[in-house]
Design a protein around this motif. Structure first.
Motif, PDB file in Angstrom:
ATOM      1  N   VAL A  53      52.052  69.147  71.152  1.00  0.00           N
ATOM      2  CA  VAL A  53      52.039  69.292  72.739  1.00  0.00           C
ATOM      3  C   VAL A  53      53.266  69.793  73.353  1.00  0.00           C
ATOM      4  O   VAL A  53      53.233  70.853  73.842  1.00  0.00           O
ATOM      5  N   LEU A  54      54.293  69.153  72.819  1.00  0.00           N
ATOM      6  CA  LEU A  54      55.563  69.467  73.348  1.00  0.00           C
ATOM      7  C   LEU A  54      56.469  70.702  72.751  1.00  0.00           C
ATOM      8  O   LEU A  54      57.086  71.342  73.194  1.00  0.00           O
ATOM      9  N   MET A  55      55.963  70.997  71.613  1.00  0.00           N
ATOM     10  CA  MET A  55      56.771  71.902  70.570  1.00  0.00           C
ATOM     11  C   MET A  55      55.781  72.772  70.012  1.00  0.00           C
ATOM     12  O   MET A  55      55.925  73.020  68.794  1.00  0.00           O
ATOM     13  N   ARG A  56      54.676  72.925  70.695  1.00  0.00           N
ATOM     14  CA  ARG A  56      53.539  73.548  69.835  1.00  0.00           C
ATOM     15  C   ARG A  56      53.860  74.834  69.411  1.00  0.00           C
ATOM     16  O   ARG A  56      53.278  75.219  68.282  1.00  0.00           O
ATOM     17  N   LYS A  57      54.544  75.962  69.949  1.00  0.00           N
ATOM     18  CA  LYS A  57      54.897  77.177  69.445  1.00  0.00           C
ATOM     19  C   LYS A  57      55.738  76.934  68.216  1.00  0.00           C
ATOM     20  O   LYS A  57      55.331  77.719  67.078  1.00  0.00           O
TER      21      LYS A  57
END
Length: 150
Positions: A53-57
């Protein structure tokens, strides 16, 4: 690699806990299982949530995938499973089994998906390959401890 490290860490922690709590009325294996269940599932779920969610890429790139909305859904499912791991401290008996079933299906399904990616798509990115170890090891360990503790 973080999941393998956390797996080892929670084994050390569970062994220490089980040794220090011999007289708590529960068996050594029960105490091992409790810490493994709480530690591994909680950490996996919450860390997976943060990553997807927060570091998805960044996470998608390490797996060899493209970030998308389904990845965020995966993160929220992981968070729910992780919270069940935390709640396993207070709720026992049938709740432990109810927590164990979804994490097992999730991780084994993920392992097969990663293996399929390696075979069909030639995807040997570290995030796609190394994750297979904890994806199979965590459920296997938890089920062995579960059956030994009942």
């Amino acid at each position: 690699m973080i999941y393998i490290t956390s797996y080892v860490f929670f084994w050390i922690l569970s062994l220490i806990y089980a040794l220090l709590n011999k007289g708590n009325g529960e068996s050594f294996v029960y105490n091992l299982f409790m810490i493994q269940l709480i530690g591994n599932i909680s950490f996996f779920g919450i860390f997976n949530f943060i990553g997807h969610v927060l570091m998805r890429k960044k996470v998608a790139k390490s797996i060899g995938w493209v970030s998308n909305g389904f990845q965020v859904e995966l993160g929220f499912v992981s968070l729910g499973i992780g919270l069940c791991g935390i709640l396993s401290y207070w709720f026992r008996d049938g709740f432990w089994l109810s927590t164990l079933i979804p994490i097992t299906i999730f991780l084994i399904g993920a392992a097969f998906l990663h293996i399929k990616e390696m075979i069909k798509e030639n995807n040997f990115n570290s995030g796609n390959v190394l994750i297979i170890i904890p994806d199979l090891l965590i459920p296997m360990t938890l089920w062995i401890l579960y059956f030994l503790s009942i």
